[in-house]
Design an enzyme around this catalytic site. Structure first.
Site, PDB file in Angstrom:
ATOM      1  N   LYS A  16      -2.202   5.615  -0.818  1.00  0.00           N
ATOM      2  CA  LYS A  16      -1.726   7.007  -0.914  1.00  0.00           C
ATOM      3  C   LYS A  16      -0.326   7.179  -0.318  1.00  0.00           C
ATOM      4  O   LYS A  16       0.396   8.091  -0.706  1.00  0.00           O
ATOM      5  CB  LYS A  16      -2.723   7.991  -0.312  1.00  0.00           C
ATOM      6  CG  LYS A  16      -3.048   7.808   1.152  1.00  0.00           C
ATOM      7  CD  LYS A  16      -2.220   8.663   2.069  1.00  0.00           C
ATOM      8  CE  LYS A  16      -2.551   8.275   3.490  1.00  0.00           C
ATOM      9  NZ  LYS A  16      -1.502   8.561   4.459  1.00  0.00           N
ATOM     10  N   LYS A  34      -8.520  -5.283  -2.238  1.00  0.00           N
ATOM     11  CA  LYS A  34      -9.028  -4.046  -1.617  1.00  0.00           C
ATOM     12  C   LYS A  34     -10.552  -3.984  -1.746  1.00  0.00           C
ATOM     13  O   LYS A  34     -11.080  -3.825  -2.842  1.00  0.00           O
ATOM     14  CB  LYS A  34      -8.388  -2.858  -2.335  1.00  0.00           C
ATOM     15  CG  LYS A  34      -8.310  -1.610  -1.523  1.00  0.00           C
ATOM     16  CD  LYS A  34      -7.132  -1.629  -0.585  1.00  0.00           C
ATOM     17  CE  LYS A  34      -6.965  -0.288   0.092  1.00  0.00           C
ATOM     18  NZ  LYS A  34      -5.950  -0.305   1.123  1.00  0.00           N
ATOM     19  N   LYS A  51       2.862   2.341   5.693  1.00  0.00           N
ATOM     20  CA  LYS A  51       3.548   3.601   5.998  1.00  0.00           C
ATOM     21  C   LYS A  51       5.053   3.358   6.176  1.00  0.00           C
ATOM     22  O   LYS A  51       5.881   4.096   5.659  1.00  0.00           O
ATOM     23  CB  LYS A  51       2.947   4.243   7.256  1.00  0.00           C
ATOM     24  CG  LYS A  51       1.485   4.609   7.091  1.00  0.00           C
ATOM     25  CD  LYS A  51       0.898   5.197   8.338  1.00  0.00           C
ATOM     26  CE  LYS A  51      -0.617   5.271   8.254  1.00  0.00           C
ATOM     27  NZ  LYS A  51      -1.115   5.941   7.048  1.00  0.00           N
ATOM     28  N   GLY A  56      -7.033   9.772   4.634  1.00  0.00           N
ATOM     29  CA  GLY A  56      -8.451  10.073   4.338  1.00  0.00           C
ATOM     30  C   GLY A  56      -9.298  10.086   5.590  1.00  0.00           C
ATOM     31  O   GLY A  56     -10.265  10.850   5.712  1.00  0.00           O
ATOM     32  N   ASN A  57      -8.943   9.251   6.569  1.00  0.00           N
ATOM     33  CA  ASN A  57      -9.706   9.210   7.816  1.00  0.00           C
ATOM     34  C   ASN A  57      -9.489  10.452   8.664  1.00  0.00           C
ATOM     35  O   ASN A  57     -10.253  10.719   9.589  1.00  0.00           O
ATOM     36  CB  ASN A  57      -9.334   7.955   8.612  1.00  0.00           C
ATOM     37  CG  ASN A  57      -9.905   6.706   7.965  1.00  0.00           C
ATOM     38  OD1 ASN A  57     -11.101   6.631   7.713  1.00  0.00           O
ATOM     39  ND2 ASN A  57      -9.061   5.741   7.669  1.00  0.00           N
TER      40      ASN A  57
END
Length: 314
Positions: free
Chosen positions: A213, A129, A275, A12-13
């Site tokens: 994500k 979160k 990741k 998103g960044n």
């Protein structure tokens, strides 16, 4: 060259840096699309996923600012869907333009995606979160009393609502994604990690949570039997002893080696760790596949040969 089914997970960044305007984010995605269509030029089938952290955060602030009895703020699962739709539209538009420039006739579609999570996931008992606006301690206590939500102090900046980040267990629309891809459609899916839903009495019910994500992309890659999962980040490779005099670039690395590095706290939580964990999960659950962690700018090198950090089962 054999045609591959490729899932690319975009952060998103990478869409929003400092300018949160629609125009700036659309311009960023047009640049991103120039890299992504290289897969199509090579003859690969492509599924693109993306983050939405900054965008959903901004939307929640807008919702809170406009909240009233006549115009109530939308719940989190709906805000995720709204940003999945808006970013999906921008990305679809950008990819269409990039394909048109290259005289490639290919359909592109963005699919709103429901991601199934387990209501017994331990993440629901320990929400971590942060989302939405910063409040004072007094405001947070009033909100907790009124709504039952959890608020935590955030690094001296104020109190913020925290929600669960459960792991995805399935993706409702994965067969649709697979059908689209096998029909030659460039497909954008699990945007923002997808909309978190739980199964209740044969229904899917949205829940107040956000899904990472990278894990959603890994689950999708596994379900559609992708040949390659590419997780994009800010660097060309994963490193151990990062920023130390003895830092080491990881090129081809096994799941066993990565687990040893995780045990040694080599990867930052909330940054490289998810990741790496998503890459491990993909090759463990679908050993025929391969995962690569690299940067958007390094995609050309990945297509030319082995580049980035390549994660293999053994």
């Amino acid at each position: 060259m054999t045609k591959r089914k490729v899932v690319v997970a975009l952060g998103g960044n990478a869409i929003l840096s400092t300018d949160a305007s629609a125009k700036a984010q659309q311009e960023a995605l047009h640049q991103t699309a120039e890299y992504l269509v290289q897969f199509i030029e090579k003859g690969d089938d492509l599924i693109v996923s993306h983050g939405n952290g900054p965008q959903v955060g901004n939307l929640l602030l807008q919702q809170a600012a406009a909240n009233s009895e006549k115009n109530p703020a939308m719940p989190l699962d709906t805000c995720v869907a709204m940003t999945e739709g808006s970013i999906g539209y921008w990305m679809q538009n950008a990819l269409n333009s990039a394909l048109l420039k290259r005289h490639i006739d290919k359909d592109v579609v963005a699919l709103v995606t429901q991601v199934i999570v387990d209501e017994k996931d331990p993440a629901f008992a320990n929400p971590t979160k942060p989302i939405g606006p910063f409040l004072t301690e007094e405001e947070a206590k009033v909100e907790m009393q009124a709504s039952g939500a959890t608020f935590k102090e955030d690094a001296g900046r104020g109190w913020r609502k925290v929600v669960a980040s459960p792991k995805p267990i399935s993706i409702k629309e994965y067969r649709v994604v697979n059908h689209l891809v096998e029909s030659g459609v460039l497909t954008i899916s699990v945007g923002g990690g997808g909309i978190p839903v739980i199964e209740k009495e044969a229904e899917l019910v949205g829940v107040e949570a956000v899904i990472d994500k990278d894990f959603a992309s890994q689950k999708l890659a596994e379900l559609v039997k992708a040949d390659l999962l590419i997780i994009l980040t800010g660097v060309d490779n994963v490193y151990v002893n990062y920023n130390q005099p003895d830092q080491k670039k990881l090129e081809e690395v096994t799941v066993t080696e990565l687990k040893e590095y995780i045990a040694d706290n080599q990867f930052a939580p909330g940054s490289m760790l998810p990741k790496v964990e998503a890459a491990i999960s993909f090759v463990e659950n679908y050993p025929q596949g391969k995962a690569i962690i690299t940067s958007l700018e390094n995609i050309g090198a990945v297509l030319e040969g082995d580049a980035g950090t390549i994660v293999v089962a053994k």
